[in-house]
Design an enzyme around this catalytic site. Sequence first.
Site, short mmCIF file in Angstrom:
data_model
loop_
_atom_site.label_atom_id
_atom_site.label_comp_id
_atom_site.label_asym_id
_atom_site.label_seq_id
_atom_site.Cartn_x
_atom_site.Cartn_y
_atom_site.Cartn_z
N TYR A 142 -16.53 -27.24 -51.48
CA TYR A 142 -15.40 -26.93 -50.60
C TYR A 142 -14.13 -27.65 -51.02
CZ TYR A 142 -18.64 -24.73 -47.27
OH TYR A 142 -19.57 -23.92 -46.67
N LYS A 187 -31.11 -29.72 -54.31
CA LYS A 187 -31.62 -28.71 -55.25
C LYS A 187 -31.70 -29.37 -56.62
CE LYS A 187 -33.00 -24.45 -56.01
NZ LYS A 187 -34.34 -24.04 -55.55
N ASP A 219 -34.02 -24.57 -50.40
CA ASP A 219 -34.67 -23.32 -50.04
C ASP A 219 -35.95 -23.58 -49.24
OD1 ASP A 219 -35.50 -24.49 -52.40
OD2 ASP A 219 -35.78 -22.62 -53.50
N ASP A 243 -23.66 -26.84 -44.22
CA ASP A 243 -22.99 -25.78 -43.47
C ASP A 243 -23.98 -24.66 -43.15
OD1 ASP A 243 -21.08 -24.20 -42.29
OD2 ASP A 243 -19.91 -23.86 -44.10
N ASP A 247 -26.16 -23.86 -39.28
CA ASP A 247 -26.06 -22.57 -38.61
C ASP A 247 -27.45 -21.98 -38.40
OD1 ASP A 247 -23.36 -22.82 -38.52
OD2 ASP A 247 -22.89 -21.07 -39.73
#
Length: 353
Positions: A142, A187, A219, A243, A247
Amino acid sequence: MNLNITVIPGDGIGPEISRVGVKVTEAVCRRFNHEVHFTFALAGAAAIEAAGDPFPEETFRACCEADAVLFSAIGDPKYDNDPKATVRPEQGLLAMRRRLGLFANIRPVQTFDCLIDKSPLKRELVEGADFICIRELTGGMYFGEKYEDNERAFDTNDYTRGEIERILKVAFDYAMKRRRHLTVVDKANVLASSRLWRRIAQEMAPDYPEVTTDFMYVDNAAMRMIQEPRFFDVMVTENTFGDILTDEGSVISGSMGLLPSASIGEKTPVFEPIHGSWPQARGLDIANPLAQILSVAMMFEYFGLKDEGKLVREAVDASLDACVRTPEIQAEGGPRYGTEAVGTWIADYIDKH
């Protein structure tokens, strides 16, 4: 206690839930004899329209001069649907995080007994789920170097040792206060930045021998959150992964309108719901204000005012038990309550208790 709060309503449903947050804050201050002063400021699309800047200098000053910021939501379809727009509401949110040094986002995920059946997951999976996701907030893709043309684009997932160490320290400290279990999500099998995260976490773990530290690819974490959410106690991860995962976490409780957050760091802390601006619902008096109200609870708890935070949470639980709920979490056949009515009921409860 004297509190100076800067309120940033933002866009879409932001002003509606912001009014409720202010009302509940006022009720708590009346109940516990605190003095509170509010300063209102613009950010997002509202600030672009008024000042041409999604995070004006005046708003930044108001944030710096406050004890805390009570923020609601930003975003507008006018900008979402224009890929050529060079100034966007979300830039205001990123600027606020960067300029206030808000590197740690604390997002609790919990269930409410009376709303278990609102979750799309089976009761036996989600009942009793209670964990915190700590998201790094000012680094990663970001904020990293970017490039875009018609043929090529990239975002750089850039992290330094110092950025990783400070967010991991927050996570280990939270784990020490809870069930002493920390899951580092990365990851590392693919990304160099994740391997640095994992290496530093492994270096720091011996400093917290009471904490069980494990590592999980993002994942796998996304799958495990749905299959076995009770496994987690404190989860820490980088900006983009956090992020997305938080959610996903809203599914566990049954509504994004139930999850608050706190962003802390170098300057004034910010307390906000995790949901977006939901512009389609603007002015319809249907937005769930509970995440905003629970953000108020987190704000009082941040100042060490535990009884105040506890009363806010008690009032939220009482409203849910009494079926004083906005439509998306209302029991079948239950009465209709709007945003404002829910806020008024909870404020009245605080006044009377």
